[in-house]
Scaffold this motif. Sequence first.
Motif, PDB file in Angstrom:
ATOM      1  N   MET A 169       0.942  -1.271  -0.118  1.00  0.00           N
ATOM      2  CA  MET A 169      -0.082   0.076   0.136  1.00  0.00           C
ATOM      3  C   MET A 169       0.757   1.279  -0.111  1.00  0.00           C
ATOM      4  O   MET A 169       0.564   2.281  -0.647  1.00  0.00           O
ATOM      5  N   GLY A 170       1.992   1.374   0.819  1.00  0.00           N
ATOM      6  CA  GLY A 170       2.949   2.416   0.805  1.00  0.00           C
ATOM      7  C   GLY A 170       3.539   2.546  -0.469  1.00  0.00           C
ATOM      8  O   GLY A 170       3.553   3.690  -0.789  1.00  0.00           O
ATOM      9  N   ILE A 171       3.967   1.596  -1.135  1.00  0.00           N
ATOM     10  CA  ILE A 171       4.673   1.708  -2.444  1.00  0.00           C
ATOM     11  C   ILE A 171       3.614   2.257  -3.454  1.00  0.00           C
ATOM     12  O   ILE A 171       4.061   3.234  -4.195  1.00  0.00           O
ATOM     13  N   ASN A 172       2.484   1.751  -3.427  1.00  0.00           N
ATOM     14  CA  ASN A 172       1.454   2.257  -4.347  1.00  0.00           C
ATOM     15  C   ASN A 172       1.331   3.628  -3.978  1.00  0.00           C
ATOM     16  O   ASN A 172       0.753   4.577  -5.257  1.00  0.00           O
ATOM     17  N   ALA A 173       0.814   4.100  -2.799  1.00  0.00           N
ATOM     18  CA  ALA A 173       0.602   5.525  -2.349  1.00  0.00           C
ATOM     19  C   ALA A 173       1.680   6.591  -2.821  1.00  0.00           C
ATOM     20  O   ALA A 173       1.183   7.528  -3.406  1.00  0.00           O
ATOM     21  N   LEU A 174       2.925   5.994  -2.801  1.00  0.00           N
ATOM     22  CA  LEU A 174       3.934   6.932  -3.196  1.00  0.00           C
ATOM     23  C   LEU A 174       3.817   6.981  -4.724  1.00  0.00           C
ATOM     24  O   LEU A 174       3.917   8.100  -5.247  1.00  0.00           O
ATOM     25  N   ALA A 175       3.891   5.919  -5.621  1.00  0.00           N
ATOM     26  CA  ALA A 175       3.856   5.890  -6.859  1.00  0.00           C
ATOM     27  C   ALA A 175       2.706   6.599  -7.538  1.00  0.00           C
ATOM     28  O   ALA A 175       2.659   7.636  -8.302  1.00  0.00           O
ATOM     29  N   LEU A 176       1.422   6.370  -7.021  1.00  0.00           N
ATOM     30  CA  LEU A 176       0.274   7.197  -7.521  1.00  0.00           C
ATOM     31  C   LEU A 176       0.286   8.526  -7.328  1.00  0.00           C
ATOM     32  O   LEU A 176      -0.054   9.342  -8.110  1.00  0.00           O
ATOM     33  N   SER A 177       0.734   8.996  -6.535  1.00  0.00           N
ATOM     34  CA  SER A 177       0.762  10.469  -5.902  1.00  0.00           C
ATOM     35  C   SER A 177       2.028  11.160  -6.664  1.00  0.00           C
ATOM     36  O   SER A 177       1.883  12.376  -7.084  1.00  0.00           O
ATOM     37  N   GLY A 178       3.127  10.531  -6.803  1.00  0.00           N
ATOM     38  CA  GLY A 178       4.297  10.908  -7.543  1.00  0.00           C
ATOM     39  C   GLY A 178       3.749  10.942  -8.978  1.00  0.00           C
ATOM     40  O   GLY A 178       4.198  12.095  -9.887  1.00  0.00           O
ATOM     41  N   ARG A 179       3.128  10.258  -9.583  1.00  0.00           N
ATOM     42  CA  ARG A 179       2.687  10.052 -10.970  1.00  0.00           C
ATOM     43  C   ARG A 179       1.519  11.300 -11.250  1.00  0.00           C
ATOM     44  O   ARG A 179       1.269  11.565 -12.403  1.00  0.00           O
ATOM     45  N   ILE A 181       2.029  14.148 -10.463  1.00  0.00           N
ATOM     46  CA  ILE A 181       2.753  15.206 -10.600  1.00  0.00           C
ATOM     47  C   ILE A 181       3.804  15.029 -11.801  1.00  0.00           C
ATOM     48  O   ILE A 181       3.560  15.949 -12.779  1.00  0.00           O
ATOM     49  N   ASN A 182       4.195  13.807 -12.110  1.00  0.00           N
ATOM     50  CA  ASN A 182       5.221  13.802 -13.079  1.00  0.00           C
ATOM     51  C   ASN A 182       4.612  12.187 -13.619  1.00  0.00           C
ATOM     52  O   ASN A 182       4.967  11.117 -13.030  1.00  0.00           O
ATOM     53  N   PRO A 183       4.118  12.310 -14.795  1.00  0.00           N
ATOM     54  CA  PRO A 183       3.424  10.978 -15.236  1.00  0.00           C
ATOM     55  C   PRO A 183       4.595   9.956 -15.577  1.00  0.00           C
ATOM     56  O   PRO A 183       4.300   8.893 -15.634  1.00  0.00           O
ATOM     57  N   ALA A 184       5.945  10.391 -15.664  1.00  0.00           N
ATOM     58  CA  ALA A 184       6.950   9.492 -16.008  1.00  0.00           C
ATOM     59  C   ALA A 184       7.404   8.812 -14.737  1.00  0.00           C
ATOM     60  O   ALA A 184       8.609   8.109 -14.736  1.00  0.00           O
ATOM     61  N   PHE A 185       7.116   9.329 -13.354  1.00  0.00           N
ATOM     62  CA  PHE A 185       7.754   8.928 -12.162  1.00  0.00           C
ATOM     63  C   PHE A 185       7.452   7.529 -11.847  1.00  0.00           C
ATOM     64  O   PHE A 185       6.519   6.816 -12.189  1.00  0.00           O
ATOM     65  N   THR A 186       8.554   6.820 -11.551  1.00  0.00           N
ATOM     66  CA  THR A 186       8.360   5.429 -11.116  1.00  0.00           C
ATOM     67  C   THR A 186       8.866   4.954  -9.895  1.00  0.00           C
ATOM     68  O   THR A 186       9.899   5.977  -9.350  1.00  0.00           O
ATOM     69  N   VAL A 187       8.773   3.833  -9.490  1.00  0.00           N
ATOM     70  CA  VAL A 187       9.161   3.410  -7.964  1.00  0.00           C
ATOM     71  C   VAL A 187       9.584   2.089  -8.209  1.00  0.00           C
ATOM     72  O   VAL A 187       9.012   1.220  -8.805  1.00  0.00           O
ATOM     73  N   LYS A 188      10.925   1.885  -7.594  1.00  0.00           N
ATOM     74  CA  LYS A 188      11.524   0.624  -7.632  1.00  0.00           C
ATOM     75  C   LYS A 188      11.480   0.054  -6.050  1.00  0.00           C
ATOM     76  O   LYS A 188      12.313   0.350  -5.466  1.00  0.00           O
ATOM     77  N   PRO A 189      10.609  -1.016  -5.999  1.00  0.00           N
ATOM     78  CA  PRO A 189      10.757  -1.752  -4.667  1.00  0.00           C
ATOM     79  C   PRO A 189      11.764  -2.461  -4.323  1.00  0.00           C
ATOM     80  O   PRO A 189      12.202  -3.408  -5.489  1.00  0.00           O
ATOM     81  N   VAL A 190      12.458  -2.461  -3.087  1.00  0.00           N
ATOM     82  CA  VAL A 190      13.543  -3.461  -2.799  1.00  0.00           C
ATOM     83  C   VAL A 190      13.112  -4.260  -1.411  1.00  0.00           C
ATOM     84  O   VAL A 190      12.680  -3.337  -0.627  1.00  0.00           O
ATOM     85  N   TYR A 191      12.948  -5.563  -1.506  1.00  0.00           N
ATOM     86  CA  TYR A 191      12.718  -6.004  -0.118  1.00  0.00           C
ATOM     87  C   TYR A 191      13.989  -6.719   0.780  1.00  0.00           C
ATOM     88  O   TYR A 191      14.808  -7.288   0.026  1.00  0.00           O
ATOM     89  N   ILE A 192      14.308  -6.242   1.743  1.00  0.00           N
ATOM     90  CA  ILE A 192      15.248  -6.673   2.548  1.00  0.00           C
ATOM     91  C   ILE A 192      15.141  -7.865   3.657  1.00  0.00           C
ATOM     92  O   ILE A 192      16.231  -7.928   4.313  1.00  0.00           O
ATOM     93  N   SER A 193      13.693  -8.268   3.761  1.00  0.00           N
ATOM     94  CA  SER A 193      13.381  -9.374   4.572  1.00  0.00           C
ATOM     95  C   SER A 193      13.707  -8.901   6.166  1.00  0.00           C
ATOM     96  O   SER A 193      14.017 -10.077   6.791  1.00  0.00           O
ATOM     97  N   THR A 194      13.653  -7.752   6.482  1.00  0.00           N
ATOM     98  CA  THR A 194      13.761  -7.456   7.960  1.00  0.00           C
ATOM     99  C   THR A 194      13.467  -6.139   8.231  1.00  0.00           C
ATOM    100  O   THR A 194      13.343  -5.333   7.271  1.00  0.00           O
ATOM    101  N   TRP A 195      13.064  -5.723   9.430  1.00  0.00           N
ATOM    102  CA  TRP A 195      12.578  -4.562   9.675  1.00  0.00           C
ATOM    103  C   TRP A 195      13.509  -3.581  10.108  1.00  0.00           C
ATOM    104  O   TRP A 195      13.416  -2.126  10.165  1.00  0.00           O
ATOM    105  N   ASN A 196      14.670  -4.243  10.811  1.00  0.00           N
ATOM    106  CA  ASN A 196      15.654  -3.359  11.285  1.00  0.00           C
ATOM    107  C   ASN A 196      16.875  -3.994  11.039  1.00  0.00           C
ATOM    108  O   ASN A 196      17.404  -4.796  11.719  1.00  0.00           O
TER     109      ASN A 196
END
Lengths: 360, 359
Positions: A169-179, A181-196
Amino acid sequence: MTLSRRDILKIGGAAAALPLLGGTAFAQEKLKVGFIYVGTINDNGYNYGHNQGRIFLQDALGDAVETTYVENVPEGPDCERVLRELAQQGNKLIFATSFGFGDAVIKVAAEFPDVKFEHATGYMKADNVGLYNARFYEGRAVCGTIAGHLSKTGKAAYIGSFPIPEVVMGINALALSGRRINPAFTVKPVYISTWNDPAKEGDAARALIDQGVDIIAQHTDGPAALQVAQERGIVGGFGQGADMSAFAPEAQLTAIIDHWGPHYVNSAKAVIAGTWTAGDTWEGLKEEVVQMGAYNKKIPADVVADAEKIRTGQIDGSFKIFTGPIKDNTGAERVAAGVAMTDAELLSMDWYVEGVGQPV
Amino acid sequence: MQFRLEKRAEPSRFMLYATPVGAVILTMIVGAIIFSLIGYDGIGAVREVFLTPLTNAYKWQDLGIKAAPLIIIGTGLSIAYRANVWNIGAEGQFVVGALAGTWVALATYTMSGPWILPLMILAGVVGGALYAAIPALLKTRLNVNEILTSLMLTYASIQLIYYLIRTVWKDPMGIGFPQTRRFAASAQLPTVIPHTIVHLGVPIAIVVALVAWFIMSRSVFGYRMRVVGAAPHAARYGGFSENKTIWLAMLVSGGLAGLAGVLEVAGPFQRMVPGFATGYGFTAIIVAFLGRLNPLGVIFAGIVLAITFVGGEVAQTTIKLPDAATGIFQAMVLFFLLAGDILVRYRIRRVVTTPAGAA
């Protein structure tokens, strides 16, 4: 803290009302409240935020409560032992503040039916297990607006822990709101399998910056990624869970601050009054459970104004980020124009919006 | 004035066994002083960390399930270290053993029967042994240092967990959380004492250590491991192949780490999760040394380390000691043990230098 004056009034009011309750109020034992954190309270992020909530509770209710916390609790059988320990020591209200504590909470709650448990960001309820969560994504929508305006490369990255709905949800909210403003805006998610894990968070940030990313958002608990952003001089990133500007004064554009205190106060009061029931709350900017940190001075005034519009729009309900038309990252339409996604749909979100790279 | 360490001809046998006990006692004393100096209730800290877990009957079950994997892995490591084979990657073998057991549990998810658990345990032992076979092969064929390879394979094994639980093993009901589904009843380790959480892994750990002690002290295999470690030249002369010893040491220690892994996933976890590797394989290294590389000593050492974990949590809740204190106490035990060892094996001699020109 802006709320302090109001709280003093509240406490004053409560104190004034005490004599009316007669002797019983004084005879009552202190409510013992336990907290378990997945990381350390010094992470200056998510766990720090929960601990600030605990301190808020202690300050607000004073002698009526006694709070205890255990930090760095692994998500597994160790957590079960700690929960049992807290319950055996007489804590009648226990907050388990990380998603992965779910199994253990359900198991231990069944052994201690007279103890109330509340599990943050989880999905499994029971008679004595309530859920509470925050609409972090509302903050992400504000961040995304700033990112869409400021990013020069149009590429942002999102360092996440696990691909669970809260993070998706967080990734999608960032991408939707960025786009917006800038329709070419992209978000690359990376998962690191830990919180901390500051080392992993920092490494991920470095690798992403090398790939041309100039905005880094994160859903992990500490400021490591922001420190790398500061060091490398990219446009910036966002504090997560708490204000992290001390670690990255140039790089922190704003922060999503978790303000759990009022929720903790309400729950503790309900237990003391005997009115607690297993709830399921999901509050956000409006209830001030999610707050935005100060905007960085380097952000132009018109961008701040735009970000504020999104923030206040979500508070008065005029703006909802997950409103159609929304396409997923394969190009298929998921939400029709004008339709807002329901909470149930959000809480099971497992697909990415257009502009988000499919994580490997 | 200078000092010199001089090797003792014959270290005192009494001191050899007294040092671990002394290390624990010294840790308590110094710990109390340090924590008092930095403003905590130092004596309270030592009481909560070391004594409360023993005096509170509720805590015994926690000690048992925390000590069990440490004892099983520590026993295997003590055998390998006796033979001078330095398997540092027990954590990885623990993980792969658990993954092998998980594979059986998921493959038999819709089935039931008393054969499933033994099959899982067998898979776990084989999985751990096979993972330890990689450093053994590299060592015997290419003479690659096993410390390095076994350690690096640990990190690879954790990536393997992430890969499997994100893809083929993902729980269909877990709303996207990367973990396997909960094992079916037949794949869960039963508890041995009703109304407690003490699972079958606890008695297994004790039996493993006792059997290992018997084998190490009474069999040719044990003799071989001890001789190869203590006197490599004599061993070669006596016809004990070095390569064969490396293989045996790695397979036994890896197999036992794998056993601990499968018992852990089938017992307390009951599913594979991203946080499965919590460091038992590394803590077991301290356990092996604190236990004097003797399986009976490993039982004692495993319980001591379990006490510090459980007691560390008690101290957090009762006297608000930070979590890092647990690590400080564990590190102090190892430090005093190693320092004590030096003094048991060497004596300190003052070197008197005669001034030039005198006499």
